[in-house]
Design an enzyme around this catalytic site. Sequence first.
Site, mmCIF file in Angstrom:
data_model
loop_
_atom_site.group_PDB
_atom_site.id
_atom_site.type_symbol
_atom_site.label_atom_id
_atom_site.label_comp_id
_atom_site.label_asym_id
_atom_site.label_seq_id
_atom_site.Cartn_x
_atom_site.Cartn_y
_atom_site.Cartn_z
ATOM 1 N N ASP A 1 18.316 6.168 12.101
ATOM 2 C CA ASP A 1 18.805 7.426 11.762
ATOM 3 C C ASP A 1 17.951 8.544 12.321
ATOM 4 O O ASP A 1 17.838 9.604 11.781
ATOM 5 C CB ASP A 1 18.996 7.766 10.339
ATOM 6 C CG ASP A 1 20.109 8.917 9.722
ATOM 7 O OD1 ASP A 1 20.890 9.151 10.780
ATOM 8 O OD2 ASP A 1 19.902 9.637 9.156
HETATM 9 N N1 ATP Z 1 7.020 16.711 4.329
HETATM 10 C C1 ATP Z 1 7.777 17.380 4.840
HETATM 11 N N2 ATP Z 1 7.650 18.740 4.874
HETATM 12 C C2 ATP Z 1 8.032 19.889 5.240
HETATM 13 N N3 ATP Z 1 9.560 19.706 5.708
HETATM 14 C C3 ATP Z 1 9.903 18.373 5.538
HETATM 15 C C4 ATP Z 1 9.225 17.242 5.108
HETATM 16 N N4 ATP Z 1 10.023 16.205 5.035
HETATM 17 C C5 ATP Z 1 11.157 16.784 5.156
HETATM 18 N N5 ATP Z 1 11.405 17.924 5.889
HETATM 19 C C6 ATP Z 1 12.318 18.732 6.192
HETATM 20 O O1 ATP Z 1 13.487 18.664 5.246
HETATM 21 C C7 ATP Z 1 14.577 17.960 5.994
HETATM 22 C C8 ATP Z 1 15.190 16.853 5.090
HETATM 23 O O2 ATP Z 1 14.284 15.863 4.964
HETATM 24 P P1 ATP Z 1 14.714 14.284 5.370
HETATM 25 O O3 ATP Z 1 15.069 14.272 6.736
HETATM 26 O O4 ATP Z 1 13.466 13.574 4.887
HETATM 27 O O5 ATP Z 1 15.759 14.052 4.352
HETATM 28 P P2 ATP Z 1 17.302 13.384 4.306
HETATM 29 O O6 ATP Z 1 18.044 14.043 3.366
HETATM 30 O O7 ATP Z 1 16.938 11.895 4.532
HETATM 31 O O8 ATP Z 1 17.764 13.812 5.784
HETATM 32 P P3 ATP Z 1 18.953 13.363 6.839
HETATM 33 O O9 ATP Z 1 20.051 14.520 6.673
HETATM 34 O O10 ATP Z 1 18.348 12.949 7.823
HETATM 35 O O11 ATP Z 1 19.606 12.229 5.969
HETATM 36 C C9 ATP Z 1 13.996 17.619 7.271
HETATM 37 O O12 ATP Z 1 15.041 17.531 8.263
HETATM 38 C C10 ATP Z 1 12.646 18.313 7.433
HETATM 39 O O13 ATP Z 1 13.253 19.633 7.991
#
Ligand code: ATP
Length: 246
Positions: free
Chosen positions: A130
């Site tokens: 992903d």
């Molecule tokens: N440690 C961090 N610090 C700042 N921003 C972050 C961090 N981790 C994630 N993000 C932001 O938050 C968003 C969502 O986090 P992440 O991708 O881990 O979650 P997700 O819900 O699994 O996303 P996806 O839509 O890819 O499934 C990321 O696209 C990024 O912009």
Amino acid sequence: MNGSWIVKLPSARFPAVPENEFVMLALARAVGITLPENHLININDIRGLPEDATNIEGKALAIQRFDRGPNGQRIHMEDFAQIFGLFPEDKYRRRSYANIASVLWAETGEIGTFEFVRRLIFSILIGNADMHLKNWSLLYPDKHTPALSPAYDLVATLPYIQGDQLALTFGGSRSLNEITPDQIRRFADTARLPANPISQLVIETIERTITAWGTLEQKELLPDPMKKNIDQQIQTVAKNTLRLFR
Ligand SMILES: Nc1ncnc2c1ncn2[C@@H]1O[C@H](COP(=O)(O)OP(=O)(O)OP(=O)(O)O)[C@@H](O)[C@H]1O
Ligand SMILES: [Mg+2]
């Protein structure tokens, strides 16, 4: 815990996602990938959860935000859908990993580019399909100079979606079965990178991941079938790839 944190709650569809991500982050750290501080926490210990989330059981993953400074000040961040001027729904389309690498090469040089390749190889090894355009970002810590952000969203997705393919093409292929020298040549050509150091990085990342996985204590947090699935993915990609590069 100081600073600002993101909390990722368990998924209603897929089992043990916080545990999965926590273990993959621990493995990535052991491989040398740059990551924010993170902890597996009990959901019961989280204060201020929305009403509809208070009866969820189990663990959540707390991750320190890298787009906030120690006093909560904002650090500008742009993901690669924004950088390419694409809509979020285009995050699996329109650009390839070579396009990301080419921006990183121009903006961050070897440091950002080689770290990107290391994370990409690592993602194939663990079966993380992903890594779309919004799972890679540039940060501007001094407001002007871009740097590849620390890694985030490193989840082994193959245990949930068998036969899944890479989010974007990598040297013309979306395969999670192996990395081929032809793929590396095409990737390097499109991004206008030297191919030799990239091939070296492939071999080095595979060797580091195999070694780190072998002794990783955190893997005992995974449900047994998931641990076996990830183990098999790492061993298969490593074997299929190394015999092509040696
Ligand atoms: N440690 C961090 N610090 C700042 N921003 C972050 C961090 N981790 C994630 N993000 C932001 O938050 C968003 C969502 O986090 P992440 O991708 O881990 O979650 P997700 O819900 O699994 O996303 P996806 O839509 O890819 O499934 C990321 O696209 C990024 O912009
Ligand atoms: Mg994401």
